[in-house]
Design a protein around this motif. Structure first.
Motif, short mmCIF file in Angstrom:
data_model
loop_
_atom_site.label_atom_id
_atom_site.label_comp_id
_atom_site.label_asym_id
_atom_site.label_seq_id
_atom_site.Cartn_x
_atom_site.Cartn_y
_atom_site.Cartn_z
N SER A 241 46.77 -22.14 13.92
CA SER A 241 46.77 -20.69 13.76
C SER A 241 47.68 -20.27 12.61
O SER A 241 47.32 -19.40 11.80
CB SER A 241 47.24 -20.03 15.06
OG SER A 241 46.40 -20.39 16.13
N LYS B 125 46.39 -10.34 11.61
CA LYS B 125 46.75 -10.99 12.88
C LYS B 125 45.48 -11.60 13.48
O LYS B 125 44.53 -10.88 13.79
CB LYS B 125 47.35 -9.96 13.85
CG LYS B 125 47.83 -10.58 15.16
CD LYS B 125 48.45 -9.49 16.05
CE LYS B 125 48.91 -10.10 17.37
NZ LYS B 125 49.48 -9.06 18.27
N TYR C 91 45.62 -14.30 15.99
CA TYR C 91 45.85 -14.88 17.32
C TYR C 91 46.98 -14.14 18.02
O TYR C 91 47.85 -13.55 17.38
CB TYR C 91 46.22 -16.37 17.23
CG TYR C 91 45.22 -17.20 16.46
CD1 TYR C 91 44.11 -17.75 17.10
CD2 TYR C 91 45.37 -17.43 15.10
CE1 TYR C 91 43.19 -18.50 16.40
CE2 TYR C 91 44.46 -18.19 14.39
CZ TYR C 91 43.36 -18.72 15.04
OH TYR C 91 42.46 -19.48 14.35
N GLU C 92 46.95 -14.19 19.34
CA GLU C 92 48.06 -13.69 20.14
C GLU C 92 48.38 -14.69 21.23
O GLU C 92 47.49 -15.40 21.72
CB GLU C 92 47.73 -12.33 20.75
CG GLU C 92 46.55 -12.33 21.72
CD GLU C 92 46.28 -10.94 22.28
OE1 GLU C 92 47.20 -10.11 22.25
OE2 GLU C 92 45.16 -10.71 22.77
N THR C 93 49.64 -14.77 21.61
CA THR C 93 50.09 -15.73 22.62
C THR C 93 50.19 -15.03 23.97
O THR C 93 50.84 -13.98 24.09
CB THR C 93 51.46 -16.32 22.25
OG1 THR C 93 51.35 -16.93 20.96
CG2 THR C 93 51.88 -17.38 23.26
N GLU D 92 46.89 -19.55 23.75
CA GLU D 92 46.59 -18.76 22.56
C GLU D 92 45.21 -18.13 22.69
O GLU D 92 44.28 -18.75 23.19
CB GLU D 92 46.63 -19.68 21.35
CG GLU D 92 46.50 -18.99 20.02
CD GLU D 92 46.51 -20.01 18.90
OE1 GLU D 92 45.48 -20.66 18.69
OE2 GLU D 92 47.57 -20.17 18.26
N THR E 240 42.35 -12.91 18.37
CA THR E 240 42.37 -11.46 18.26
C THR E 240 42.19 -11.13 16.78
O THR E 240 42.02 -12.03 15.96
CB THR E 240 43.69 -10.87 18.81
OG1 THR E 240 43.58 -9.44 18.82
CG2 THR E 240 44.88 -11.28 17.95
N GLU F 207 43.57 -8.02 13.82
CA GLU F 207 44.13 -6.72 13.48
C GLU F 207 44.67 -6.78 12.06
O GLU F 207 45.36 -7.73 11.68
CB GLU F 207 45.24 -6.33 14.45
CG GLU F 207 45.69 -4.88 14.29
CD GLU F 207 46.58 -4.44 15.43
OE1 GLU F 207 46.61 -3.23 15.72
OE2 GLU F 207 47.25 -5.31 16.03
#
Length: 508
Positions: free
Chosen positions: A398, A415, A417-419, A425, A428, A430
């Motif tokens: 990532s 952005k 990826y988000e954790t 993971e 996402t 943005e």
């Protein structure tokens, strides 16, 4: 491939009764609100796709138009150096033209699809269109031009321990399959390890109960063998006694039966002896002759002699059976008490021997259980290590992916990826500028973000299209895209359109 607009002709389209627009490298459109500035951009996307510049369905006719009014749009474009005229006319239904030749809707749409992708065109044409899409579509559109980092590139960013855990397995399985495989192993081995630990504990508790107890298995086996011999001897003796008892009972029964027959025979003989000779015929009642009377007496005597002989034979048989009975040994009762005692001793010794044998092999069982527990633990640790390494792999992937994407931009970041709370993971998407998400940006900032995104999409897709910048009065200056630039500003004056040819690379 480069796309450029040359002319645009509108009739009865939105705010415009009739207007022709000539495009230059930069086309400035100015005027008051409601004068049809944005409609020029909508006309271009409507003739191509039947939508406004944001990709939404559009009714092209003026609001106050009479029934039967026909909206017409024609745009002359240069596609990779070749001029093409697209036309669309709509009253109730739409009519389509390519180079003024009527086409069916399917032919028209297929021709455009073969030239360029609709969604990409709209994203390059309208700086805000990209952001109106669902985040998954935004993510997909941007990443289709960015290749994922190679496994070796990702592994190079990881620690040596995690790299060693994954290098070999990744040659046999793809990352997702490897993740599923070892997550399942962790799940099953967690339960298996718990059961193995309980097994070891149970065996050790059993061993502790046997501590201090001594039992000679060999002596016990000899005693069991001796008791089996005693039991067999008693059972054989009891069998002999039972057979003798059965034989005596059989003879006694025969004697009783014959004695009853003798009693009956005595009555028969006595009844014959007591018979009186009748001297009259029982039928005609005439006196019998002496000869007849003599025959009656002879018959009675013969019957008497026969029954007496039968009785003597029965008496003789009874005497023989009584003599045989007297010669038979008297059967003693079976010795059940001794047999029960022996069986009780046998059961006690056998149970004690079985427990002693189990105790003797308990140490081996404990060792085997410990080895199994340790093997499960090692496999569990290995799988957990691989699962953790995969998480680290995904994180590094990532980071590299985000770095590759961010390197494409100057002032905005992405952005991808988000954790989650569990450390996993999730994908996402943005767009951010100066740490602010796109939704929080001002109008000017949104235009700048859209133009920078257009520059990246255009460079990665190798497609250059005109860009239509609406509400440009909100921004003082910006970097123009590679293609034609159409700038729309609100000013307090009548609608004006001015095409400018630019020498060099700078566009104002």
């Amino acid at each position: 491939m480069q796309i450029a607009f040359k002319t645009l002709a509108l009739k009865n389209f939105k705010n415009h009764k009739s207007i022709t627009v000539n495009f230059g490298d930069v086309t400035n459109i100015k005027g008051r609100n409601g004068t049809g500035k944005s409609s020029i951009g909508d006309a271009i996307t409507w003739v191509l796709f039947g939508t406004d510049s944001a990709g939404s369905k559009l009714d092209p006719r003026p609001i106050d138009s009479e029934e039967g009014t026909e909206a017409t749009v024609e745009v002359l474009m240069s596609i990779a150096g070749k001029d093409v005229m697209f036309g669309r006319v709509q009253k109730k239904t739409a009519k389509y033209f390519i180079n003024e030749i009527p086409k069916k809707a399917t032919e028209f749409n297929e021709f455009i699809e073969n030239q360029f992708d609709k969604n990409l065109f709209l994203s390059l044409f309208n700086p805000s269109h990209f952001f109106t899409q669902h985040w998954q579509d935004q993510r997909s559109q941007l990443l289709q031009y960015v290749s994922e980092p190679l496994n070796k590139e990702i592994l190079a960013e990881m620690s040596q321990v995690d790299r060693d855990r994954l290098e070999g397995p990744l040659k046999k399985h793809c990352l997702d399959d490897l993740d599923k495989l070892h997550r399942e192993k962790v799940r099953t081995n967690d339960k298996a390890y718990e059961r193995a630990a309980e097994r070891v504990q149970a065996l050790e508790e059993q061993a502790s109960k046997n501590d201090g107890q001594t039992f000679d298995i060999e002596v016990a086996h000899k005693e069991i063998k001796s008791l089996h011999k005693q039991k067999t001897a008693i059972q054989e003796e009891n069998d002999i006694r039972q057979r003798a008892k059965t034989a005596r009972s059989r003879v006694e029964g025969q004697i009783d039966n014959l004695t009853d027959q003798i009693t009956q025979q005595t009555h028969v003989v006595q009844s014959i002896k007591d018979e009186e000779v009748q001297e009259l015929c029982s039928t005609c009642h005439q006196p019998l002759t002496e000869e007849a009377i003599l025959k009656v007496k002879e018959n009675r005597q013969a019957r008497f002699n026969k029954e007496v002989a039968t009785g003597k034979a029965l008496v003789q048989k009874v005497n023989e059976l009584k003599k045989s009975l007297s010669d038979m040994p008297v059967a003693e009762a079976a010795d059940t008490d001794e047999l029960n005692e022996i069986e009780s001793q046998l059961m006690e010794l056998q149970m004690a021997s079985k427990q002693a044998e189990q105790a003797s092999s308990l140490a081996e069982d404990i060792e085997a259980a410990k080895e199994k527990k340790e093997a499960i633990r090692r496999e569990l640790v290995t799988s957990k290590g691989i699962v953790d390494a995969i998480k680290e792999f995904k994180t590094k992937r990532s980071e590299l992916m985000v770095s590759k994407v961010d390197d494409l931009f100057t002032s905005i970041s992405v952005k991808l990826y988000e954790t989650l709370k569990n450390g996993e993971e999730r994908a996402t998407f943005e767009i951010e500028m100066d740490g602010k998400p796109y939704s929080k940006l001002s109008t000017a900032e949104k235009i700048k973000a859209g133009l920078e995104l257009i520059e990246v999409l255009s460079m990665q897709s190798e497609l250059v299209t005109p860009t239509f910048v609406d509400n440009a009065e909100s921004i003082l200056n910006f970097s123009a895209p590679a293609g034609q630039l159409i700038v729309v500003r609100v000013v307090d004056e009548d609608l004006s359109i001015k095409a400018i040819e630019i020498k060099g690379d700078e566009k104002q």
